[in-house]
Design an enzyme around this catalytic site. Sequence first.
Site, PDB file in Angstrom:
ATOM      1  N   GLY A  53       0.734  -1.237   0.148  1.00  0.00           N
ATOM      2  CA  GLY A  53      -0.074  -0.025   0.153  1.00  0.00           C
ATOM      3  C   GLY A  53       0.954   1.405  -0.055  1.00  0.00           C
ATOM      4  O   GLY A  53       0.731   2.200  -0.781  1.00  0.00           O
ATOM      5  N   ARG A  60       2.619 -13.631   3.135  1.00  0.00           N
ATOM      6  CA  ARG A  60       3.301 -14.826   3.685  1.00  0.00           C
ATOM      7  C   ARG A  60       4.523 -14.723   4.711  1.00  0.00           C
ATOM      8  O   ARG A  60       4.834 -13.680   4.729  1.00  0.00           O
ATOM      9  CB  ARG A  60       3.627 -15.681   2.654  1.00  0.00           C
ATOM     10  CG  ARG A  60       2.412 -16.400   1.710  1.00  0.00           C
ATOM     11  CD  ARG A  60       2.852 -17.143   0.959  1.00  0.00           C
ATOM     12  NE  ARG A  60       3.663 -16.805  -0.440  1.00  0.00           N
ATOM     13  CZ  ARG A  60       4.384 -17.102  -1.280  1.00  0.00           C
ATOM     14  NH1 ARG A  60       4.424 -18.666  -1.030  1.00  0.00           N
ATOM     15  NH2 ARG A  60       4.854 -16.631  -2.385  1.00  0.00           N
ATOM     16  N   ARG A  77       0.438 -19.551  -0.266  1.00  0.00           N
ATOM     17  CA  ARG A  77      -0.527 -18.411  -0.327  1.00  0.00           C
ATOM     18  C   ARG A  77      -1.968 -18.923   0.215  1.00  0.00           C
ATOM     19  O   ARG A  77      -2.613 -18.409   0.777  1.00  0.00           O
ATOM     20  CB  ARG A  77      -0.585 -17.846  -1.933  1.00  0.00           C
ATOM     21  CG  ARG A  77       0.615 -17.401  -2.306  1.00  0.00           C
ATOM     22  CD  ARG A  77       0.513 -17.172  -3.849  1.00  0.00           C
ATOM     23  NE  ARG A  77       1.725 -16.274  -4.504  1.00  0.00           N
ATOM     24  CZ  ARG A  77       2.663 -16.981  -4.933  1.00  0.00           C
ATOM     25  NH1 ARG A  77       2.617 -18.310  -4.951  1.00  0.00           N
ATOM     26  NH2 ARG A  77       3.833 -16.482  -5.352  1.00  0.00           N
ATOM     27  N   ASN A  85      -3.677 -11.956  -1.039  1.00  0.00           N
ATOM     28  CA  ASN A  85      -3.715 -13.277  -1.584  1.00  0.00           C
ATOM     29  C   ASN A  85      -4.507 -14.300  -0.510  1.00  0.00           C
ATOM     30  O   ASN A  85      -4.908 -13.791   0.553  1.00  0.00           O
ATOM     31  CB  ASN A  85      -2.037 -13.838  -1.210  1.00  0.00           C
ATOM     32  CG  ASN A  85      -1.324 -13.694  -2.269  1.00  0.00           C
ATOM     33  OD1 ASN A  85      -1.952 -14.142  -3.265  1.00  0.00           O
ATOM     34  ND2 ASN A  85      -0.055 -13.278  -2.451  1.00  0.00           N
ATOM     35  N   HIS A 105      -2.659 -17.672  -9.367  1.00  0.00           N
ATOM     36  CA  HIS A 105      -1.383 -17.069  -8.842  1.00  0.00           C
ATOM     37  C   HIS A 105      -0.741 -18.111  -7.619  1.00  0.00           C
ATOM     38  O   HIS A 105      -0.949 -18.008  -6.635  1.00  0.00           O
ATOM     39  CB  HIS A 105      -1.674 -15.684  -7.989  1.00  0.00           C
ATOM     40  CG  HIS A 105      -0.528 -15.158  -7.710  1.00  0.00           C
ATOM     41  ND1 HIS A 105       0.894 -15.028  -8.449  1.00  0.00           N
ATOM     42  CD2 HIS A 105      -0.173 -14.693  -6.468  1.00  0.00           C
ATOM     43  CE1 HIS A 105       1.604 -14.245  -7.660  1.00  0.00           C
ATOM     44  NE2 HIS A 105       1.174 -14.125  -6.542  1.00  0.00           N
TER      45      HIS A 105
HETATM   46  P1  A3D Z   1       1.455  -5.815   4.939  1.00  0.00           P
HETATM   47  O1  A3D Z   1       2.588  -5.141   4.826  1.00  0.00           O
HETATM   48  O2  A3D Z   1       1.155  -6.785   6.182  1.00  0.00           O
HETATM   49  O3  A3D Z   1       0.122  -4.969   4.469  1.00  0.00           O
HETATM   50  C1  A3D Z   1      -1.121  -5.208   4.955  1.00  0.00           C
HETATM   51  C2  A3D Z   1      -1.925  -4.286   5.637  1.00  0.00           C
HETATM   52  O4  A3D Z   1      -3.354  -4.591   5.520  1.00  0.00           O
HETATM   53  C3  A3D Z   1      -1.506  -3.922   6.905  1.00  0.00           C
HETATM   54  O5  A3D Z   1      -1.197  -2.549   7.174  1.00  0.00           O
HETATM   55  C4  A3D Z   1      -2.776  -4.207   7.795  1.00  0.00           C
HETATM   56  O6  A3D Z   1      -2.987  -3.198   8.900  1.00  0.00           O
HETATM   57  C5  A3D Z   1      -4.018  -3.880   6.739  1.00  0.00           C
HETATM   58  N1  A3D Z   1      -5.216  -4.498   7.192  1.00  0.00           N
HETATM   59  C6  A3D Z   1      -5.570  -5.650   7.532  1.00  0.00           C
HETATM   60  N2  A3D Z   1      -7.046  -5.569   7.814  1.00  0.00           N
HETATM   61  C7  A3D Z   1      -7.395  -4.792   7.075  1.00  0.00           C
HETATM   62  C8  A3D Z   1      -8.801  -4.114   6.881  1.00  0.00           C
HETATM   63  N3  A3D Z   1      -9.936  -4.974   7.430  1.00  0.00           N
HETATM   64  N4  A3D Z   1      -8.817  -2.941   6.207  1.00  0.00           N
HETATM   65  C9  A3D Z   1      -7.750  -2.347   5.655  1.00  0.00           C
HETATM   66  N5  A3D Z   1      -6.670  -2.668   5.789  1.00  0.00           N
HETATM   67  C10 A3D Z   1      -6.248  -3.828   6.810  1.00  0.00           C
HETATM   68  O7  A3D Z   1       1.273  -6.795   3.515  1.00  0.00           O
HETATM   69  P2  A3D Z   1       1.940  -6.452   2.014  1.00  0.00           P
HETATM   70  O8  A3D Z   1       1.199  -4.875   1.724  1.00  0.00           O
HETATM   71  O9  A3D Z   1       3.274  -6.941   1.980  1.00  0.00           O
HETATM   72  O10 A3D Z   1       0.950  -7.618   1.280  1.00  0.00           O
HETATM   73  C11 A3D Z   1      -0.553  -7.266   1.325  1.00  0.00           C
HETATM   74  C12 A3D Z   1      -1.293  -8.600   0.809  1.00  0.00           C
HETATM   75  O11 A3D Z   1      -0.790  -8.613  -0.844  1.00  0.00           O
HETATM   76  C13 A3D Z   1      -0.993  -9.866   1.337  1.00  0.00           C
HETATM   77  O12 A3D Z   1      -2.117 -10.600   1.213  1.00  0.00           O
HETATM   78  C14 A3D Z   1      -0.004 -10.617   0.473  1.00  0.00           C
HETATM   79  O13 A3D Z   1       0.179 -11.907   0.350  1.00  0.00           O
HETATM   80  C15 A3D Z   1      -0.433  -9.782  -1.005  1.00  0.00           C
HETATM   81  N6  A3D Z   1       0.421 -10.084  -1.899  1.00  0.00           N
HETATM   82  C16 A3D Z   1       0.111 -10.634  -3.135  1.00  0.00           C
HETATM   83  C17 A3D Z   1       1.024 -10.559  -4.400  1.00  0.00           C
HETATM   84  C18 A3D Z   1       0.460 -11.035  -5.903  1.00  0.00           C
HETATM   85  O14 A3D Z   1       1.161 -10.995  -6.618  1.00  0.00           O
HETATM   86  C19 A3D Z   1      -0.828 -11.515  -5.806  1.00  0.00           C
HETATM   87  C20 A3D Z   1       2.293 -10.253  -4.292  1.00  0.00           C
HETATM   88  C21 A3D Z   1       2.745 -10.018  -3.017  1.00  0.00           C
HETATM   89  C22 A3D Z   1       1.718  -9.725  -1.780  1.00  0.00           C
END
Ligand code: A3D
Length: 308
Positions: free
Chosen positions: A16, A84, A90, A122, A177
């Site tokens: 984000g 993860r 995932r 994911n 994915h």
């Molecule tokens: P991370 O840095 O943990 O950020 C996730 C955020 O989501 C945290 O700040 C949480 O506080 C917030 N959150 C939790 N619940 C809520 C809610 N109800 N409303 C709003 N925010 C909330 O994780 P990240 O940014 O590294 O990854 C985020 C997601 O993307 C994860 O599920 C990963 O597995 C996924 N991801 C997907 C890919 C793909 O290629 C599809 C690649 C990498 C990561």
Amino acid sequence: MAKRKKIALIGAGQIGGTLALLCGLRNLGDVVLFDVAEGTPQGKALDLSHLAPVFGCDFQLLGTNNIADIKGADVCIVTAGLPRKPGMSRDDLVKTNAEIVRNVARGIKEHAPGSFVIVVTNPLDAMVYLMQRETAFPTSHVVGMAGVLDTARYQAFLAQELNVSVSSVSAFVLGGHGDDMVPVRSYTTCGGIPIERMLPKERLDAIEKRVRGAGGEVVALLKTGSAFYSPAASAIQMAESYLFDQKRVLAVAAYCQGQYGIKGIYLGVPVILGAGGVEKVLEIELTDAEKGQLHESAKRVEELIRIL
Ligand code: A3D
């Protein structure tokens, strides 16, 4: 005068925050960074607002814990959920993240009903399915980001192997994915030359194996989370194609309605992405082996959806 677009980033974690940075650098529009963690979106927004004068980014940036602030967003990019940790697949995230995605979907439906939604959380193919089901938005306007990233990983490894520019490599990775994603060798080229004429089968096999495990390779190195720069960049490419009606052909988790013999689920397929969202799912002819792999991958996605 054209009004500035509004981009809502749901989840202000690693992806984000990077998304907010890229929105500013690429002048996509105003940004709302929403998260349930108090202080995180506000802190990141404040920090990024101090970067704006350095690079001359004229964007409004709001960090918030109030989902109502996403009101009227043109695009919502959803990264809310757990990433993860080493040793996790995932799919291990399905139950926790499904609850989060359900909540987020309710907020998007209420406050940004006309938006184009890109899901990143994911397990991707199941979460994007859930998002569409909960919002009841048109399937053309709810997509998942995975294929752009998986394709970029394939391109990067091939370019390194051949010692050529990444922009000379054209490729597709389709399917879910997961570790059974499908790098489509038969449509992969370097400067227009079929890849199979440039690399021996054993090297291609090894590179494709690495593509399938690339997300896990990053997780194992970071130990505390998963990849975030490249997933953010990939989601931004999709947002740009929609916002600027670029009609790019991208591998996107899109709703399949019989294409490739797959119906009623989201799966990574090539689409035209423009102002109409998913304007067309492109059906390309695959080899029998690729078709078989795509169907195996679809089965795994169906199993996950059943858990939901
Ligand atoms: P991370 O840095 O943990 O950020 C996730 C955020 O989501 C945290 O700040 C949480 O506080 C917030 N959150 C939790 N619940 C809520 C809610 N109800 N409303 C709003 N925010 C909330 O994780 P990240 O940014 O590294 O990854 C985020 C997601 O993307 C994860 O599920 C990963 O597995 C996924 N991801 C997907 C890919 C793909 O290629 C599809 C690649 C990498 C990561």
